[in-house]
Design a protein around this motif. Structure first.
Motif, short mmCIF file in Angstrom:
data_model
loop_
_atom_site.label_atom_id
_atom_site.label_comp_id
_atom_site.label_asym_id
_atom_site.label_seq_id
_atom_site.Cartn_x
_atom_site.Cartn_y
_atom_site.Cartn_z
N LEU A 197 47.68 -4.18 -9.75
CA LEU A 197 49.05 -3.74 -10.26
C LEU A 197 49.67 -5.13 -10.04
O LEU A 197 50.34 -5.35 -10.98
N ALA A 198 49.43 -5.96 -9.19
CA ALA A 198 50.07 -7.06 -8.73
C ALA A 198 49.72 -8.18 -9.94
O ALA A 198 50.62 -8.86 -10.39
N GLY A 255 49.03 -7.58 -12.94
CA GLY A 255 49.69 -7.32 -14.19
C GLY A 255 51.10 -7.41 -14.20
O GLY A 255 51.95 -7.75 -15.05
N LEU A 256 51.70 -8.03 -12.98
CA LEU A 256 53.24 -8.64 -12.77
C LEU A 256 52.87 -10.10 -12.77
O LEU A 256 54.01 -10.56 -12.28
N GLY A 257 51.94 -10.76 -12.70
CA GLY A 257 51.75 -12.29 -12.48
C GLY A 257 51.39 -12.57 -11.24
O GLY A 257 51.47 -13.77 -10.90
N GLY A 258 51.28 -11.63 -10.39
CA GLY A 258 50.68 -11.87 -9.17
C GLY A 258 49.32 -11.75 -8.93
O GLY A 258 48.59 -12.01 -9.77
N GLY A 259 48.99 -11.65 -7.58
CA GLY A 259 47.61 -11.38 -7.12
C GLY A 259 47.25 -10.82 -5.75
O GLY A 259 48.19 -10.60 -5.08
N GLY A 260 46.09 -11.06 -5.11
CA GLY A 260 46.09 -10.58 -3.95
C GLY A 260 44.83 -9.92 -3.63
O GLY A 260 43.60 -10.18 -4.49
N HIS A 261 44.70 -8.88 -2.82
CA HIS A 261 43.49 -7.97 -2.53
C HIS A 261 43.77 -6.85 -3.07
O HIS A 261 44.82 -6.22 -3.17
#
Ligand code: AMP
Length: 320
Positions: free
Chosen positions: A284-285, A287-293
């Motif tokens: 999801l992140a 898709g909004l230009g972010g990232g993570g785990h």
């Protein structure tokens, strides 16, 4: 991708290094930088460390945190840049990218899914609970001593990224590494007192604001909290990373995704995502230009708090 041996041999041969971590630095990024710096300096290497934001006060018990400087203060040229805990180069601002322009070589060490492998040498292990775990394995590979100073730094990285060994990224290897760090002199008491029982009042005031703006979706599966720039200013907490506040959204019974929206500058909102398990918030992140785990992710959204909330909820409510 390179092997840990490749990275170890590069680090052993290079004598001028600049270590860098991401914006709004957390315990893993800071602990990994400091642990690696202590170990490499013991070999007589020149090691500089840069961050675009200040080191939060809870980490001021760690050795040499004062050596972490603003990006424009880099002295070396022709150095090796070592990026720690950054999934791509967008995790830092322009000031850091400019400071690192003189790098002769780029090494990328990280544990985030979707790392863009931007280095000349890359070691990314998404199974590692923390970048500090990878730094530990790297120092062992280089046969470097894990002194008490190094151990305290790496222990912080692991504690903070595993949520005190409770997040599902905690593995038996995490525990084995943590055990060795304790044997090497890491202090549980120092970590507990500084990280969890010396919270600046400002950070607790941030929690108060966040809880005042706690909302639940109609089906009870999404909870979100907001902190405006004005509130952070009122709490005198502009420079604080609201460590752990987001967990209050996810801990509510029935909630699948907890969100924290934080206005960090006018028209710029940082959103944190936490999942209970079913939902992959990293995608999801992303898709909004972010990232993570999968279970903990983040993104930066341009717009007002209200606009960011509307944009993110539209995406999250699609899957919840
Ligand atoms: P946070 O909510 O800030 O604790 O971040 C949770 C996870 O998402 C961490 O692993 C961060 O490195 C990652 N993350 C946070 N913000 C971003 C972003 N803007 N871009 C990519 N990854 C992020």
């Amino acid at each position: 991708m390179n092997s840990l041996e490749d990275i170890a041999s590069q680090l052993l041969q290079d004598n001028e290094l600049v270590l860098v971590g991401h914006a709004i630095p957390d315990g893993d990024c800071i602990g990994s930088m400091l642990g690696m710096a202590c170990a490499l300096r013991a070999l007589g290497k020149k090691v500089e460390m840069i961050l675009e934001n200040p080191v939060p006060v809870i980490y001021h018990y760690l050795p040499h945190w004062e050596d972490i400087k603003e990006p424009h203060k880099v002295e070396s040229s022709g150095f090796t840049a070592v990026w720690l805990d950054c999934s791509d180069q967008c995790r830092v601002d322009q000031s850091v990218r400019e400071a690192l322009q003189g790098a002769a070589k780029v090494i990328n060490i990280d544990h985030h899914l979707g790392n863009s492998l931007f280095g000349d040498y890359n070691f990314v292990d998404t199974e590692a609970a923390a970048s500090a775990e990878i730094v530990y394995r790297l120092l062992k590979k280089m046969s470097l001593a894990i002194t008490a100073e190094v151990a305290n730094c790496l222990y912080v990285g692991i504690i903070m990224d595993t949520g005190r060994f409770l997040n599902s990224n905690t593995t038996s290897l995490t525990m084995e590494i943590a055990a060795d760090l304790l044997r090497s002199g890491a202090s549980v008491e120092l970590a507990r007192n500084h990280l969890f029982e010396s919270k600046p009042l400002q950070e607790v005031m941030l929690l108060r604001f966040a809880l005042q703006h706690l909302h639940l979706s109609e089906n009870g599966q999404v909870a979100w909290m907001c902190i405006s720039l004005a509130e952070a200013q009122q709490a005198d907490a502009l420079d604080y990373h609201p460590e752990g506040i987001i967990n209050y959204a996810r801990m509510i019974s029935g909630v699948e995704v907890g969100l924290l929206f934080r206005e960090v500058a006018p028209g710029q909102v940082k959103v944190g995502f936490r999942s209970r398990g079913r939902i992959d918030v990293a995608s999801l992140a992303r898709g909004l230009g972010g990232g993570g785990h999968r279970l903990a992710a983040g993104a930066s959204i341009n717009g007002s708090l209200e606009e960011a909330v509307a944009q993110v909820l539209a995406v999250v409510k699609d899957v919840c």
